[in-house]
Design a protein around this motif. Structure first.
Motif, short mmCIF file in Angstrom:
data_model
loop_
_atom_site.label_atom_id
_atom_site.label_comp_id
_atom_site.label_asym_id
_atom_site.label_seq_id
_atom_site.Cartn_x
_atom_site.Cartn_y
_atom_site.Cartn_z
N ILE A 1 65.17 10.54 52.42
CA ILE A 1 65.72 10.36 51.17
C ILE A 1 65.42 11.55 50.23
O ILE A 1 64.04 11.42 49.87
N ASN A 2 66.14 12.26 49.85
CA ASN A 2 66.23 13.31 49.06
C ASN A 2 67.15 13.11 47.58
O ASN A 2 67.79 12.25 47.75
N ALA A 3 66.65 13.82 46.65
CA ALA A 3 67.33 13.41 45.40
C ALA A 3 67.52 14.80 44.47
O ALA A 3 66.72 15.56 44.68
N ALA A 4 68.90 14.91 43.95
CA ALA A 4 68.95 16.03 43.10
C ALA A 4 69.85 15.69 41.85
O ALA A 4 70.59 14.78 41.91
N CYS A 5 69.26 16.16 40.65
CA CYS A 5 69.92 15.91 39.59
C CYS A 5 70.30 17.19 38.89
O CYS A 5 69.55 18.10 38.98
N VAL A 6 71.36 16.97 37.77
CA VAL A 6 71.59 18.10 37.06
C VAL A 6 70.70 18.76 36.36
O VAL A 6 70.36 19.91 36.12
N ALA A 7 70.05 17.60 35.68
CA ALA A 7 68.78 18.17 34.52
C ALA A 7 67.62 16.99 34.54
O ALA A 7 68.02 15.71 34.97
N GLY A 8 66.56 17.39 34.11
CA GLY A 8 65.27 16.73 34.04
C GLY A 8 64.94 16.75 32.78
O GLY A 8 64.89 17.72 31.95
N ALA A 9 64.96 15.53 32.08
CA ALA A 9 64.18 15.27 30.70
C ALA A 9 62.77 15.16 30.83
O ALA A 9 62.03 14.85 31.60
N LEU B 1 84.50 19.36 32.53
CA LEU B 1 83.20 20.03 32.89
C LEU B 1 82.33 19.49 34.03
O LEU B 1 81.56 19.92 34.48
N GLU B 2 83.29 18.83 34.74
CA GLU B 2 82.70 18.48 36.10
C GLU B 2 82.48 19.64 36.99
O GLU B 2 81.31 19.67 37.86
N ASN B 3 83.45 20.92 37.18
CA ASN B 3 82.94 21.75 37.79
C ASN B 3 82.04 22.61 37.76
O ASN B 3 81.15 22.79 38.51
N ASP C 1 72.19 19.54 27.64
CA ASP C 1 71.91 18.04 27.34
C ASP C 1 73.44 17.51 26.51
O ASP C 1 73.74 16.61 26.75
N ARG C 2 73.84 18.31 25.54
CA ARG C 2 75.12 18.23 25.15
C ARG C 2 76.41 18.12 26.05
O ARG C 2 77.26 17.33 25.95
N LEU C 3 76.33 19.03 27.12
CA LEU C 3 77.25 19.03 27.80
C LEU C 3 77.41 17.69 28.81
O LEU C 3 78.42 17.25 29.06
N ILE C 4 76.25 17.41 29.10
CA ILE C 4 76.19 16.08 30.17
C ILE C 4 76.80 14.82 29.10
O ILE C 4 77.47 14.09 29.73
N GLN C 5 76.38 15.00 28.11
CA GLN C 5 76.80 13.82 27.00
C GLN C 5 78.23 13.79 26.83
O GLN C 5 78.93 12.99 27.08
N LEU C 6 79.06 14.72 26.59
CA LEU C 6 80.19 15.03 26.54
C LEU C 6 81.23 14.89 27.69
O LEU C 6 81.91 13.82 27.95
N PHE C 7 80.40 14.77 29.06
CA PHE C 7 80.95 14.51 30.10
C PHE C 7 81.00 13.12 30.80
O PHE C 7 81.62 12.40 31.19
#
Length: 211
Positions: A201-209, A80-82, A66-72
């Motif tokens: 239509i497919n979907a992918a996310c880094v994280a799920g809240a 942090l993109e990679n 969660d913190r990494l996504i906020q920083l990015f």
């Protein structure tokens, strides 16, 4: 060996000599972090249902992700993109014809300087060897504070519009976003893509809240 491949290999081995971007103690082993930091991410690697749409998520929206996504996303920590894109590549991504990043409004783009989902989508598109497709634009995003669930959904539905200048059409696409919560944005974007003729239509996310 072509010069391009030599340069790529040189960058790869140079990265192995760099410290982990998270702990700064061990050397980088995978996607700019060490093996321990990679394994300690809050992995999910599962499919969740949001608004009757299946969405693959790489991680839970928990520390440190969660913190990494906020920083990015909000503090321009683009290094942090990679790492974040690497979590998406760990998923069993489907075969598609194009990758569609979640669009952001012009106001947010000017304020932030970049669309974080587009940066991630470019990594995924290179991995899948398909183009990035952006046929949908997003209007000004209003604060949804104080709105009920139905009002939030209706508000998001009005934010997306088709880019009439885009004549390209793809039947199988993959939506990429950083975080999914209710899934309202992905549902609204999916509906517009269906209007353009997308059949899968497919979907992918880094994280799920958590809801």
């Amino acid at each position: 060996m072509p010069m391009f491949k030599l340069i790529q290999q040189g960058k790869h081995w140079l990265g192995k000599l760099q410290p982990c971007q998270l702990c700064h103690h061990d050397y980088q082993a995978i996607h700019s972090v060490c093996q321990d930091c990679w394994q300690q991410l809050p992995w999910a690697c599962q499919t969740v249902q949001r608004q009757e749409i299946p969405v693959q998520i790489a991680c839970h929206y928990a520390y440190p992700m969660d913190r990494l996504i906020q920083l990015f996303k909000y503090e321009q920590k683009l290094y942090l993109e990679n790492l974040l894109a690497g979590t998406l590549l760990s998923l069993n991504l489907p075969k598609v014809s194009a990758v569609v990043p979640m669009p952001i409004s012009t106001e947010k783009l000017v304020q932030r300087g970049y669309n974080q989902s587009l940066l991630l989508a470019k990594h995924v598109a290179r991995h899948l060897n398909v183009p990035v497709w952006q046929p949908i634009t997003r209007l000004k995003q209003h604060s949804q504070k104080g709105l009920c669930r139905l009002e939030r959904i209706e508000d998001i539905d009005t934010q997306f519009q088709m880019n009439t200048s885009s004549k390209l059409r793809y039947r199988k696409v993959l939506i990429i976003d950083d975080v999914i919560t209710t899934g309202s944005s992905i549902r609204a974007l999916s509906q517009k893509l269906e209007e353009l003729g997308c059949q899968q239509i497919n979907a992918a996310c880094v994280a799920g809240a958590k809801l």
